[in-house]
Design a protein around this motif. Structure first.
Motif, PDB file in Angstrom:
ATOM      1  N   GLU A  88       0.835  -1.196   0.000  1.00 23.68           N
ATOM      2  CA  GLU A  88       0.000   0.000   0.000  1.00 23.68           C
ATOM      3  C   GLU A  88       0.877   1.256   0.000  1.00 23.68           C
ATOM      4  OE1 GLU A  88      -2.796   0.237   3.227  1.00 23.68           O
ATOM      5  OE2 GLU A  88      -4.046   1.702   2.171  1.00 23.68           O
TER       6      GLU A  88
ATOM      7  N   PHE B 201      -4.469  -0.865  -2.703  1.00 24.84           N
ATOM      8  CA  PHE B 201      -5.113   0.048  -1.758  1.00 24.84           C
ATOM      9  C   PHE B 201      -6.261  -0.668  -1.056  1.00 24.84           C
ATOM     10  CE2 PHE B 201      -7.283   0.443  -5.765  1.00 24.84           C
ATOM     11  CZ  PHE B 201      -8.612   0.570  -5.437  1.00 24.84           C
ATOM     12  N   LYS B 202      -6.654  -0.098   0.071  1.00 24.87           N
ATOM     13  CA  LYS B 202      -7.790  -0.639   0.810  1.00 24.87           C
ATOM     14  C   LYS B 202      -9.087  -0.126   0.222  1.00 24.87           C
ATOM     15  CE  LYS B 202      -5.644  -1.017   5.351  1.00 24.87           C
ATOM     16  NZ  LYS B 202      -5.457  -0.279   6.610  1.00 24.87           N
TER      17      LYS B 202
ATOM     18  N   TYR C 247      -8.666  -5.593   0.046  1.00 25.40           N
ATOM     19  CA  TYR C 247      -7.594  -5.024  -0.768  1.00 25.40           C
ATOM     20  C   TYR C 247      -7.854  -5.155  -2.267  1.00 25.40           C
ATOM     21  CZ  TYR C 247      -5.158  -4.656   3.622  1.00 25.40           C
ATOM     22  OH  TYR C 247      -4.814  -4.310   4.903  1.00 25.40           O
TER      23      TYR C 247
END
Lengths: 141, 141
Positions: free
Chosen positions: A69, A75-76, A86
């Motif tokens: 990340e 990215f979340k 994710y």
DNA sequence: GTTATTATTAGTAATAATTACTAATAAGGA
DNA sequence: TCCTTATTAGTAATTATTACTAATAATAAC
């Protein structure tokens, strides 16, 4: 569909730039996330990577996810569910999130979303995310 | 600014409809969230309500937040932070979220956001949220 | 290729946020 | 005023995530 080989290549470059090592654990975790569109959580990544790397630890998965990340490779997904999910797809898209089962579906878009003008009043804008929430067809039965 | 009295009135109605009791704990928790624009987390609500209701338990706060959410009086702000943040403002708006300090600012809008057409492919749409993330002025110093 | 440096890992313990349990309490209808 | 039962306080348990430490291995220098 994400090109995994080119993703690994970017990982290689970014690691070199950041003085981080290109470990098999990082490669496998990235591969796993990039090869699915299910937006897995940490536990699911762990279970999946364990099949090819039986001694990997859950801690390593969490640390690796954080590293990837930081490098901007994944990215979340924004959600209000207990587990973080994710995504390795950096193309412009947003998500349909099922409030019942937690499934996350991609909604593709032509362009990234423009932040409302008022946004800049509060600080420097780095990302703009759109979520659509509802009940998926499976959960409606 | 939210009219708290009318919010309590809605709580009263919704409780009656749902066969739920109008307890002072529910009133105080709702009051607290509706009277601030800081989008507090559960712990903050707990600390604040304790000042007027010293024996309230954290568990009650969590349960009450869940109840108020079920009744549609408050909702969780979508974020990827460890703590859930709550909002009682149901007017069309979205949020600027600081990635450093976690501050949440309201961005007012004329209308609710239209979900992209592709959304309906995946299920019934209930909400559409937009988040703008970045670094707030305070954190930039 | 070998060695040295040190970022990274496995294994496990600890923490933080949230949820569950139970006996006591109190909201609201009869 | 009493009764029913939803709700609460207090606390224990769970779940997701993070921290710690000695051992390991990726990379650079030789």
């Amino acid at each position: 569909m994400i090109n995994i080989e080119s993703k690994i290549e970017v990982l290689k470059q970014k690691c070199a730039e950041a003085n981080m090592r290109l470990t098999p654990q990082r490669i496998e975790v990235l591969k796993m996330i990039a090869s699915t569109d299910t937006h897995p959580d940490a536990e699911t990544v762990y279970e999946s990577v364990k099949e090819v790397m039986p001694f990997i630890s859950l801690d390593t998965v969490y640390r690796t996810l954080a590293s990837l990340e930081d490098l901007g490779l994944i990215f979340k997904v924004d959600n209000e569910l207990p587990k973080s999910r994710y995504d390795a797809d950096l193309s412009p898209h947003c998500h349909f999130i099922c409030l019942k089962c937690g499934a996350v579906y991609d909604i593709h878009m032509d362009n990234h979303i423009e932040p409302p003008k008022e946004s800049f009043k509060y600080g420097e804008v780095l990302q703009t995310n759109l979520q659509v929430k509802g009940i998926c067809h499976k959960c409606r039965g």
